[in-house]
Motif scaffolding. Structure first.
Motif, PDB file in Angstrom:
ATOM      1  N   GLU A  82       0.835  -1.192   0.000  1.00  0.00           N
ATOM      2  CA  GLU A  82       0.000   0.000   0.000  1.00  0.00           C
ATOM      3  C   GLU A  82       0.875   1.248   0.000  1.00  0.00           C
ATOM      4  OE1 GLU A  82      -2.375   2.572  -0.485  1.00  0.00           O
ATOM      5  OE2 GLU A  82      -3.522   0.729  -0.078  1.00  0.00           O
ATOM      6  N   GLN A  83       0.739   2.058  -1.024  1.00  0.00           N
ATOM      7  CA  GLN A  83       1.570   3.254  -1.143  1.00  0.00           C
ATOM      8  C   GLN A  83       0.922   4.500  -0.543  1.00  0.00           C
ATOM      9  OE1 GLN A  83       3.538   3.780  -5.002  1.00  0.00           O
ATOM     10  NE2 GLN A  83       2.960   1.698  -5.518  1.00  0.00           N
ATOM     11  N   LEU A  84      -0.388   4.500  -0.433  1.00  0.00           N
ATOM     12  CA  LEU A  84      -1.090   5.626   0.184  1.00  0.00           C
ATOM     13  C   LEU A  84      -1.574   5.171   1.559  1.00  0.00           C
ATOM     14  CD1 LEU A  84      -3.129   6.943  -2.887  1.00  0.00           C
ATOM     15  CD2 LEU A  84      -0.820   7.573  -2.138  1.00  0.00           C
ATOM     16  N   ASP A  85      -0.632   5.030   2.476  1.00  0.00           N
ATOM     17  CA  ASP A  85      -0.948   4.425   3.773  1.00  0.00           C
ATOM     18  C   ASP A  85      -1.223   5.439   4.872  1.00  0.00           C
ATOM     19  OD1 ASP A  85       1.592   5.408   4.011  1.00  0.00           O
ATOM     20  OD2 ASP A  85       2.529   3.496   4.554  1.00  0.00           O
ATOM     21  N   GLY A  86      -1.416   6.683   4.506  1.00  0.00           N
ATOM     22  CA  GLY A  86      -1.724   7.686   5.512  1.00  0.00           C
ATOM     23  C   GLY A  86      -1.740   9.075   4.909  1.00  0.00           C
ATOM     24  N   PRO A  87      -2.153  10.068   5.678  1.00  0.00           N
ATOM     25  CA  PRO A  87      -2.263  11.437   5.169  1.00  0.00           C
ATOM     26  C   PRO A  87      -0.963  12.004   4.604  1.00  0.00           C
ATOM     27  CG  PRO A  87      -3.439  11.223   7.247  1.00  0.00           C
ATOM     28  CD  PRO A  87      -2.677   9.940   7.056  1.00  0.00           C
ATOM     29  N   VAL A  88       0.160  11.707   5.235  1.00  0.00           N
ATOM     30  CA  VAL A  88       1.432  12.266   4.751  1.00  0.00           C
ATOM     31  C   VAL A  88       1.750  11.746   3.360  1.00  0.00           C
ATOM     32  CG1 VAL A  88       3.919  12.354   5.154  1.00  0.00           C
ATOM     33  CG2 VAL A  88       2.334  12.632   7.077  1.00  0.00           C
ATOM     34  N   ARG A  89       1.576  10.456   3.166  1.00  0.00           N
ATOM     35  CA  ARG A  89       1.869   9.872   1.863  1.00  0.00           C
ATOM     36  C   ARG A  89       0.877  10.351   0.812  1.00  0.00           C
ATOM     37  NH1 ARG A  89       6.304   7.306   0.257  1.00  0.00           N
ATOM     38  NH2 ARG A  89       5.223   5.531  -0.667  1.00  0.00           N
ATOM     39  N   LEU A  90      -0.381  10.495   1.174  1.00  0.00           N
ATOM     40  CA  LEU A  90      -1.373  10.996   0.222  1.00  0.00           C
ATOM     41  C   LEU A  90      -1.037  12.429  -0.186  1.00  0.00           C
ATOM     42  CD1 LEU A  90      -3.930  10.835  -1.444  1.00  0.00           C
ATOM     43  CD2 LEU A  90      -5.257  11.384   0.622  1.00  0.00           C
ATOM     44  N   ALA A  91      -0.655  13.258   0.776  1.00  0.00           N
ATOM     45  CA  ALA A  91      -0.287  14.636   0.468  1.00  0.00           C
ATOM     46  C   ALA A  91       0.882  14.670  -0.515  1.00  0.00           C
ATOM     47  CB  ALA A  91       0.066  15.391   1.744  1.00  0.00           C
ATOM     48  N   ARG A  92       1.841  13.800  -0.313  1.00  0.00           N
ATOM     49  CA  ARG A  92       2.998  13.736  -1.214  1.00  0.00           C
ATOM     50  C   ARG A  92       2.568  13.294  -2.606  1.00  0.00           C
ATOM     51  NH1 ARG A  92       8.572  12.638  -0.832  1.00  0.00           N
ATOM     52  NH2 ARG A  92       9.402  12.912  -2.952  1.00  0.00           N
TER      53      ARG A  92
ATOM     54  N   LEU B  32      -0.387  13.618  -4.039  1.00  0.00           N
ATOM     55  CA  LEU B  32      -1.160  14.680  -4.677  1.00  0.00           C
ATOM     56  C   LEU B  32      -0.246  15.746  -5.281  1.00  0.00           C
ATOM     57  CD1 LEU B  32      -3.991  15.092  -2.008  1.00  0.00           C
ATOM     58  CD2 LEU B  32      -4.252  14.164  -4.324  1.00  0.00           C
ATOM     59  N   THR B  33       0.844  16.034  -4.589  1.00  0.00           N
ATOM     60  CA  THR B  33       1.807  17.011  -5.106  1.00  0.00           C
ATOM     61  C   THR B  33       2.591  16.431  -6.271  1.00  0.00           C
ATOM     62  OG1 THR B  33       2.027  18.044  -2.918  1.00  0.00           O
ATOM     63  CG2 THR B  33       3.760  18.487  -4.522  1.00  0.00           C
ATOM     64  N   ASP B  34       3.095  15.207  -6.113  1.00  0.00           N
ATOM     65  CA  ASP B  34       3.896  14.587  -7.168  1.00  0.00           C
ATOM     66  C   ASP B  34       3.060  14.323  -8.421  1.00  0.00           C
ATOM     67  OD1 ASP B  34       5.989  14.698  -5.430  1.00  0.00           O
ATOM     68  OD2 ASP B  34       6.096  12.544  -5.038  1.00  0.00           O
ATOM     69  N   ALA B  35       1.767  14.065  -8.242  1.00  0.00           N
ATOM     70  CA  ALA B  35       0.869  13.854  -9.377  1.00  0.00           C
ATOM     71  C   ALA B  35       0.440  15.175 -10.010  1.00  0.00           C
ATOM     72  CB  ALA B  35      -0.363  13.073  -8.929  1.00  0.00           C
ATOM     73  N   ARG B  36       0.884  16.281  -9.420  1.00  0.00           N
ATOM     74  CA  ARG B  36       0.592  17.636  -9.909  1.00  0.00           C
ATOM     75  C   ARG B  36      -0.888  17.988  -9.817  1.00  0.00           C
ATOM     76  NH1 ARG B  36       3.860  19.022 -15.296  1.00  0.00           N
ATOM     77  NH2 ARG B  36       3.353  21.089 -14.503  1.00  0.00           N
ATOM     78  N   LEU B  37      -1.570  17.352  -8.868  1.00  0.00           N
ATOM     79  CA  LEU B  37      -2.955  17.731  -8.597  1.00  0.00           C
ATOM     80  C   LEU B  37      -3.009  18.992  -7.744  1.00  0.00           C
ATOM     81  CD1 LEU B  37      -4.683  14.292  -7.971  1.00  0.00           C
ATOM     82  CD2 LEU B  37      -4.628  15.670 -10.051  1.00  0.00           C
ATOM     83  N   VAL B  38      -1.957  19.221  -6.975  1.00  0.00           N
ATOM     84  CA  VAL B  38      -1.821  20.474  -6.233  1.00  0.00           C
ATOM     85  C   VAL B  38      -0.408  20.998  -6.479  1.00  0.00           C
ATOM     86  CG1 VAL B  38      -3.496  19.806  -4.471  1.00  0.00           C
ATOM     87  CG2 VAL B  38      -1.074  19.335  -4.109  1.00  0.00           C
ATOM     88  N   PRO B  39      -0.217  22.308  -6.545  1.00  0.00           N
ATOM     89  CA  PRO B  39       1.121  22.863  -6.773  1.00  0.00           C
ATOM     90  C   PRO B  39       2.051  22.573  -5.605  1.00  0.00           C
ATOM     91  CG  PRO B  39      -0.604  24.493  -7.228  1.00  0.00           C
ATOM     92  CD  PRO B  39      -1.261  23.349  -6.531  1.00  0.00           C
ATOM     93  N   PRO B  40       3.344  22.475  -5.854  1.00  0.00           N
ATOM     94  CA  PRO B  40       4.310  22.284  -4.769  1.00  0.00           C
ATOM     95  C   PRO B  40       4.166  23.368  -3.710  1.00  0.00           C
ATOM     96  CG  PRO B  40       5.377  22.007  -6.895  1.00  0.00           C
ATOM     97  CD  PRO B  40       3.999  22.536  -7.176  1.00  0.00           C
ATOM     98  N   GLY B  41       4.272  22.978  -2.464  1.00  0.00           N
ATOM     99  CA  GLY B  41       4.164  23.932  -1.381  1.00  0.00           C
ATOM    100  C   GLY B  41       2.758  24.158  -0.873  1.00  0.00           C
TER     101      GLY B  41
END
Length: 204
Positions: A27-37, A39-48
């Motif tokens: 499981e790669q999305l095993d918590g909020p921290v990983r999901l936040a990462r 979402l950023t890496d997938a460019r769904l939200v801008p860095p920062g």
């Protein structure tokens, strides 16, 4: 670590589940921290972007969307119909995604920002709409493939010339298969048997 080479963000999301990734995946999305990462890496939200509201509920909802998309793609590849999953994806796709803005960055150049703080429903809508776009595009549907690598179940869009690509990545699963093929040839030669038939170039 996750990859973003499937050709669509909805398939990139599916690739984060244990059954949708590489051999030995977890499981790669095993918590909020990983999901936040992600979402950023997938460019769904801008860095920062600070996602102050992101919690375990977001993780659960993204897992649910991921499962629905996985079932729909499996249906496209000859699996059972997934009408309930389709209903779920359509429902999420009706949400309002966060609007993009172009703003000045630190160096004066234009960078992407969001018009409002992204919420879970809005980000789910982005991925769900991408799935709807794929499912309703005949060319994209026809290009949908599942990796033929050993124990790999990643989905991807085959945009190769002739549509003969066999693996999600020539550098990953393709290379793994070439190494295994070389090992088999070596063992066959040592046993005095004939060479293994080669796979033509262009089908990786």
């Amino acid at each position: 670590m996750w990859r973003f080479d499937t050709g669509r963000v909805c398939l990139d999301l599916v690739a984060t589940e244990p059954a949708g990734g590489a051999p030995g995946g977890c499981e790669q999305l095993d918590g909020p921290v990983r999901l936040a990462r992600w979402l950023t890496d997938a460019r769904l939200v801008p860095p920062g972007t600070v996602l102050t509201a992101l919690d375990d509920t977001w993780v659960t909802r993204f897992h649910e969307l991921r499962s629905a998309i996985s079932l729909l793609m499996a249906a496209q590849l000859g699996g059972p119909d997934a009408d309930r999953a389709l209903e779920r994806v359509n429902s999420l796709a009706s949400g309002a995604p966060p609007g993009p803005r172009a703003v000045r960055g630190a160096d004066g150049g234009l960078v992407r920002a969001l018009s409002t703080a992204p919420d879970c429903a809005g980000l789910l809508a982005v991925v769900a709409r991408d799935a709807v776009d794929l499912l309703t595009d005949p060319a994209a549907r026809a290009a949908l493939r599942r990796c033929q690598g050993e124990d790999c179940h990643r989905l991807y869009l085959d945009t190769s010339r002739g549509g003969r690509r066999r693996w999600c990545s020539g550098e990953v699963c393709g290379n793994r298969e070439r190494v295994a093929r070389h090992r088999r040839r070596t063992l066959r030669a040592a046993a005095g048997r004939g060479p293994e038939k080669e796979i033509p170039r262009g089908v990786e």
